[in-house]
Design an enzyme around this catalytic site. Structure first.
Site, PDB file in Angstrom:
ATOM      1  N   HIS A 153     -32.730 -36.879  42.222  1.00 60.50           N
ATOM      2  CA  HIS A 153     -32.102 -36.510  40.948  1.00 60.50           C
ATOM      3  C   HIS A 153     -32.777 -37.226  39.775  1.00 60.50           C
ATOM      4  CE1 HIS A 153     -28.577 -34.202  42.372  1.00 60.50           C
ATOM      5  NE2 HIS A 153     -28.700 -34.956  43.451  1.00 60.50           N
TER       6      HIS A 153
ATOM      7  N   GLU B 162     -32.630 -36.372  36.846  1.00 63.45           N
ATOM      8  CA  GLU B 162     -31.846 -36.137  35.623  1.00 63.45           C
ATOM      9  C   GLU B 162     -30.726 -37.143  35.408  1.00 63.45           C
ATOM     10  OE1 GLU B 162     -29.209 -34.128  38.667  1.00 63.45           O
ATOM     11  OE2 GLU B 162     -31.295 -34.768  38.452  1.00 63.45           O
TER      12      GLU B 162
ATOM     13  N   CYS C 176     -32.447 -31.142  43.994  1.00 63.69           N
ATOM     14  CA  CYS C 176     -31.529 -31.271  45.130  1.00 63.69           C
ATOM     15  C   CYS C 176     -31.197 -29.886  45.695  1.00 63.69           C
ATOM     16  CB  CYS C 176     -30.295 -32.062  44.722  1.00 63.69           C
ATOM     17  SG  CYS C 176     -29.345 -32.719  46.116  1.00 63.69           S
TER      18      CYS C 176
END
Length: 239
Positions: A181, A183, A91
């Site tokens: 994202h 993660e 990001c």
């Protein structure tokens, strides 16, 4: 040289840690050292780690007044590019990689993306060390209004969405940036402020339910990418 390969992760917000991406790196033999820059910690002036992970946050890459650690972070990104140290930007981190390498990033680009989103993997990804062999479309959790509007001239464009074309790219042989994202898990969505989401036409509970439905496919793909990035880090160190 450390006996264990280590990646430096720059975290820009209290909820913006390496999450499961960091866990996957650790499982693959690469440990993650987090600099909580938002909490007063200063990123090092010299990149001494075996890899760099720059995470997301609610800033532009050059928003130095609000986030005074960003110049140091940009320096780390520049060092990674110059020395071919493996880097992965998420990001804001991906936007920073694009900006440092000569691309363009625009604030409030007018096409916000939130929640699980189908990301199209481009044909150029077939030869990429991280993205090769992924399904043609992979769900990924998005949470942004700023966006990359021009990739660096030498970048390889790897993935796209209809609302935000530049979802993943590579600069050189060892630096990757993504807009989404990998993660985070669906539970992170429940921590988002519901008010701004509604103003942009998104319902938080619906976003959460969709992300839960997509979780198996997303996890399989992004675990693969993280494991491959760990292998790049280990290979760069000769381990």
């Amino acid at each position: 040289m450390s006996e264990v390969a280590r990646v430096l992760a720059v975290q820009h917000g209290v909820n913006g840690g390496p999450g499961r991406f960091g866990e996957w790196l650790s499982e693959a033999g690469v440990e993650v050292d987090v600099v909580a820059a938002f909490d007063g910690a200063v990123p090092p002036s010299r990149l001494a780690h075996d890899g760099l992970l720059v995470l997301g946050g609610g800033y532009m890459p050059d928003d130095d007044e609000r986030a005074p650690w960003l110049p140091a972070t940009r320096s780390l990104v520049s060092q990674a590019l110059t020395r071919s140290v493996p880097m992965f930007g998420v990001c804001l981190g991906g936007q920073m990689l694009a900006a440092v390498a000569g691309g363009k990033v625009r604030a409030d680009a007018g096409a916000p993306e939130h929640g699980s989103t189908p990301v199209g993997v481009r044909a150029e990804a077939a030869g990429d060390p991280l993205f090769r062999g992924l399904p043609a479309v992979v769900p990924a959790i998005e949470h942004h209004v700023d966006a990359i509007t021009a990739l660096p001239s030498a970048a390889v464009w790897l993935a796209e969405t209809a609302r935000c074309p530049y979802q993943a790219f590579r600069v050189g042989h060892r630096a990757w940036g993504v807009q989404f994202h990998p993660e985070v898990t669906p539970e992170r969505i429940l921590q988002w402020d519901a008010g701004p989401l509604l103003e942009q036409g998104f319902d938080r509970e619906e976003l959460y339910a969709a992300a839960v439905a997509d979780q198996e496919a997303a996890t399989a793909a992004w675990r693969t990418v993280a494991t491959r990035f760990a292998a790049i880090v280990l290979g760069a160190t000769g381990r």
